[in-house]
Enzyme design. Structure first.
Site, PDB file in Angstrom:
ATOM      1  N   CYS A 254       0.822  -1.226   0.000  1.00  0.00           N
ATOM      2  CA  CYS A 254       0.000   0.000   0.000  1.00  0.00           C
ATOM      3  C   CYS A 254       0.848   1.264   0.000  1.00  0.00           C
ATOM      4  CB  CYS A 254      -0.945   0.003   1.195  1.00  0.00           C
ATOM      5  SG  CYS A 254      -1.977  -1.449   1.238  1.00  0.00           S
TER       6      CYS A 254
ATOM      7  N   HIS B 287      -3.918   6.919   1.125  1.00  0.00           N
ATOM      8  CA  HIS B 287      -4.116   5.580   0.547  1.00  0.00           C
ATOM      9  C   HIS B 287      -5.507   5.108   0.953  1.00  0.00           C
ATOM     10  CE1 HIS B 287      -4.158   1.367  -0.033  1.00  0.00           C
ATOM     11  NE2 HIS B 287      -4.003   1.077   1.247  1.00  0.00           N
TER      12      HIS B 287
ATOM     13  N   ASN C 130     -10.052  -1.090  -2.127  1.00  0.00           N
ATOM     14  CA  ASN C 130      -8.647  -0.803  -1.840  1.00  0.00           C
ATOM     15  C   ASN C 130      -7.814  -1.354  -2.996  1.00  0.00           C
ATOM     16  OD1 ASN C 130      -5.974  -1.130  -0.926  1.00  0.00           O
ATOM     17  ND2 ASN C 130      -6.591  -1.356   1.205  1.00  0.00           N
TER      18      ASN C 130
HETATM   19  N1  ACO Z   1     -19.252 -10.030   5.565  1.00  0.00           N
HETATM   20  C1  ACO Z   1     -19.939 -10.378   6.648  1.00  0.00           C
HETATM   21  N2  ACO Z   1     -19.373 -10.734   7.819  1.00  0.00           N
HETATM   22  C2  ACO Z   1     -18.042 -10.696   7.886  1.00  0.00           C
HETATM   23  C3  ACO Z   1     -17.245 -10.337   6.784  1.00  0.00           C
HETATM   24  C4  ACO Z   1     -17.899  -9.988   5.580  1.00  0.00           C
HETATM   25  N3  ACO Z   1     -17.242  -9.622   4.471  1.00  0.00           N
HETATM   26  N4  ACO Z   1     -15.954 -10.398   7.154  1.00  0.00           N
HETATM   27  C5  ACO Z   1     -15.913 -10.798   8.421  1.00  0.00           C
HETATM   28  N5  ACO Z   1     -17.179 -10.980   8.874  1.00  0.00           N
HETATM   29  C6  ACO Z   1     -17.610 -11.401  10.196  1.00  0.00           C
HETATM   30  C7  ACO Z   1     -16.578 -12.232  10.917  1.00  0.00           C
HETATM   31  O1  ACO Z   1     -16.668 -13.587  10.533  1.00  0.00           O
HETATM   32  C8  ACO Z   1     -16.979 -12.011  12.347  1.00  0.00           C
HETATM   33  O2  ACO Z   1     -18.079 -12.845  12.645  1.00  0.00           O
HETATM   34  P1  ACO Z   1     -18.250 -13.487  14.126  1.00  0.00           P
HETATM   35  O3  ACO Z   1     -18.373 -12.304  15.054  1.00  0.00           O
HETATM   36  O4  ACO Z   1     -19.476 -14.296  13.977  1.00  0.00           O
HETATM   37  O5  ACO Z   1     -16.990 -14.283  14.343  1.00  0.00           O
HETATM   38  C9  ACO Z   1     -17.457 -10.577  12.365  1.00  0.00           C
HETATM   39  O6  ACO Z   1     -17.784 -10.233  11.002  1.00  0.00           O
HETATM   40  C10 ACO Z   1     -16.445  -9.609  12.892  1.00  0.00           C
HETATM   41  O7  ACO Z   1     -15.184  -9.941  12.301  1.00  0.00           O
HETATM   42  P2  ACO Z   1     -13.901  -9.122  12.568  1.00  0.00           P
HETATM   43  O8  ACO Z   1     -12.775  -9.631  11.722  1.00  0.00           O
HETATM   44  O9  ACO Z   1     -13.688  -9.032  14.049  1.00  0.00           O
HETATM   45  O10 ACO Z   1     -14.392  -7.743  12.015  1.00  0.00           O
HETATM   46  P3  ACO Z   1     -13.847  -6.312  12.285  1.00  0.00           P
HETATM   47  O11 ACO Z   1     -14.853  -5.519  12.975  1.00  0.00           O
HETATM   48  O12 ACO Z   1     -12.452  -6.302  12.819  1.00  0.00           O
HETATM   49  O13 ACO Z   1     -13.800  -5.776  10.800  1.00  0.00           O
HETATM   50  C11 ACO Z   1     -12.185  -5.281   9.153  1.00  0.00           C
HETATM   51  C12 ACO Z   1     -12.934  -6.371   9.866  1.00  0.00           C
HETATM   52  C13 ACO Z   1     -13.155  -4.469   8.304  1.00  0.00           C
HETATM   53  C14 ACO Z   1     -11.158  -5.912   8.225  1.00  0.00           C
HETATM   54  C15 ACO Z   1     -11.528  -4.391  10.223  1.00  0.00           C
HETATM   55  O14 ACO Z   1     -10.709  -5.151  11.072  1.00  0.00           O
HETATM   56  C16 ACO Z   1     -10.757  -3.297   9.657  1.00  0.00           C
HETATM   57  O15 ACO Z   1     -11.305  -2.304   9.231  1.00  0.00           O
HETATM   58  N6  ACO Z   1      -9.414  -3.442   9.653  1.00  0.00           N
HETATM   59  C17 ACO Z   1      -8.532  -2.577   9.004  1.00  0.00           C
HETATM   60  C18 ACO Z   1      -7.858  -3.366   7.968  1.00  0.00           C
HETATM   61  C19 ACO Z   1      -7.961  -2.739   6.657  1.00  0.00           C
HETATM   62  O16 ACO Z   1      -8.668  -1.817   6.391  1.00  0.00           O
HETATM   63  N7  ACO Z   1      -7.181  -3.247   5.770  1.00  0.00           N
HETATM   64  C20 ACO Z   1      -7.152  -2.688   4.467  1.00  0.00           C
HETATM   65  C21 ACO Z   1      -6.124  -3.376   3.723  1.00  0.00           C
HETATM   66  S1  ACO Z   1      -4.551  -3.121   4.401  1.00  0.00           S
HETATM   67  C22 ACO Z   1      -4.155  -1.591   4.030  1.00  0.00           C
HETATM   68  O17 ACO Z   1      -4.513  -1.077   3.022  1.00  0.00           O
HETATM   69  C23 ACO Z   1      -3.361  -0.866   5.003  1.00  0.00           C
END
Ligand code: ACO
Length: 348
Positions: A114, A275, A305
């Site tokens: 990224c 980004h 992204n």
């Molecule tokens: N659709 C529906 N449900 C989902 C999905 C989806 N696509 N993905 C995960 N879930 C579910 C999980 O299975 C979990 O279910 P459970 O509670 O029954 O176990 C629940 O949603 C919560 O999962 P988490 O992984 O804890 O979700 P979180 O709230 O952390 O959100 C996310 C995930 C969006 C990735 C978050 O952690 C985030 O915003 N992280 C930042 C990472 C990021 O933005 N990366 C971008 C790429 S890297 C970069 O560019 C720097």
């Protein structure tokens, strides 16, 4: 010493639009979940055959070169940032050189995910400043769609990413009040495995019977097996919460670093183009820095992204929409796998 400027900019996104609802055909997800957690409404996926990271990079580069008012043969160095190259090796820069019929110039690939575009821009800036090159083509491009797990198992990662490309031409300028003011690069490998695609890689110890016998050690392999696809280890891994926590600290830090270096403050920023990692991350940065809505540009809603391509695509869209005018102070900032992060401050 010269100063460098962005003389031309272009972007390309594939025609195939996949909305959040489209993704529900492959996995258990919902438009509501994706929009609430990431801000993404839709993304583009390249044609499975015939459209690659390089071909998208070429499409963006053609526009940037035309807008810089130069010809392909005027480019004297290529820097290509991507984490999804056409081949494991050679990199995309030489493929672009071939495709665009350029001279036998230097061609460099950047593997900083990224942050790749900021790293590439910084390298271009150094080469132009020293007078070594006059027209450096910087490309950021990704074809994520070929390596995402579109089953429910991979949904936390796969819904976030999209395909596309952006490019700029960096040239010297004698006008010291315009151009790239400074760039700032950082890394911390302590959490390298928190956002990574482990295979194919030299650290994987896959052994085939056909390999020569080497009794005292296990040789690594560059291989991907059917089992790895089945158990999911072949796909990118992301500890989303670890990424979020680090990103919301490092983005503001590196933006402040750039401002401080140039005796400027957040009030001086006309447009921050971060980004496009996740809309929630961008909103967090905006709040932390106390920026108004009109000071921040986001387009992750449309493209997801696109990693190394996200900044040049967003910068180009903002410029085409008239949101960037001559003399504006533009701040670019990125954070990503490695972890690596960086910023660039530009007087347009
Ligand atoms: N659709 C529906 N449900 C989902 C999905 C989806 N696509 N993905 C995960 N879930 C579910 C999980 O299975 C979990 O279910 P459970 O509670 O029954 O176990 C629940 O949603 C919560 O999962 P988490 O992984 O804890 O979700 P979180 O709230 O952390 O959100 C996310 C995930 C969006 C990735 C978050 O952690 C985030 O915003 N992280 C930042 C990472 C990021 O933005 N990366 C971008 C790429 S890297 C970069 O560019 C720097």
């Amino acid at each position: 010493m010269f100063q460098s400027k962005i003389a031309g900019i272009g972007y390309y996104v594939p025609k195939n639009v996949y909305t959040n609802t489209d993704l529900t055909r492959f996995m258990d997800t919902s438009d509501e979940w994706i929009q609430e957690r990431t801000g993404i409404k839709e993304r583009r996926y390249a044609d499975r055959i015939g459209e690659t990271t390089t071909t998208m990079g070429v499409a963006a580069a053609k526009i940037a070169i035309e807008r810089a008012n130069i010809k392909n043969e005027d480019v004297d160095f290529i820097i290509f940032a991507t984490l999804s190259p056409d081949y494991y090796f050679p990199g995309c820069a030489v493929l672009l050189q071939r495709e665009m019929g350029m001279k036998e110039i230097g061609a460099l690939d950047i593997r900083n995910q990224c942050s790749g575009f900021i790293y590439a821009l910084s390298i271009a800036d150094q080469f132009v400043k020293t007078g070594m090159y006059k027209n450096v083509l910087v490309v950021g491009a990704e074809k994520h769609s070929f390596a995402l797990d579109f089953s429910t198992r991979g949904r936390a990662v796969s819904v976030i990413f999209g395909d596309g490309a952006g490019a700029v031409v960096v040239q010297p300028t004698t006008d010291s009040s315009h151009g790239i003011l400074s760039t700032h690069l950082h890394s911390d490998g302590a959490e390298a495995e928190k956002l990574a695609m482990y295979y194919p890689g030299a650290s994987s110890g896959i052994w085939l019977d056909s390999m020569p016998d080497w009794p005292d050690q296990e040789l690594g392999g560059l291989l991907m097996t059917k089992e790895m696809l089945e158990d999911g280890t072949a796909f990118p891994y992301m500890d989303g919460q670890a990424v979020f926590k680090k990103a919301v600290v490092k983005f503001p830090e590196v933006i402040h670093e750039a401002l401080l270096k140039n005796n400027l403050t957040t009030e001086d920023i006309d447009l921050l183009v971060p980004h496009q990692a996740n809309l929630r991350i961008s909103q967090f940065i905006q709040k932390t820095l106390g920026l108004r809505d009109d000071q921040v540009f986001n387009n992750i809603q449309k493209y997801g992204n696109t990693t190394a391509a996200s900044i040049p695509i967003a910068l180009c869209e903002a410029w085409e929409a008239g949101k960037i005018k001559e003399g504006d102070l533009i701040c670019l900032a990125a954070f990503g796998a490695g972890f690596t992060w960086g910023s660039a401050l530009i007087r347009w």
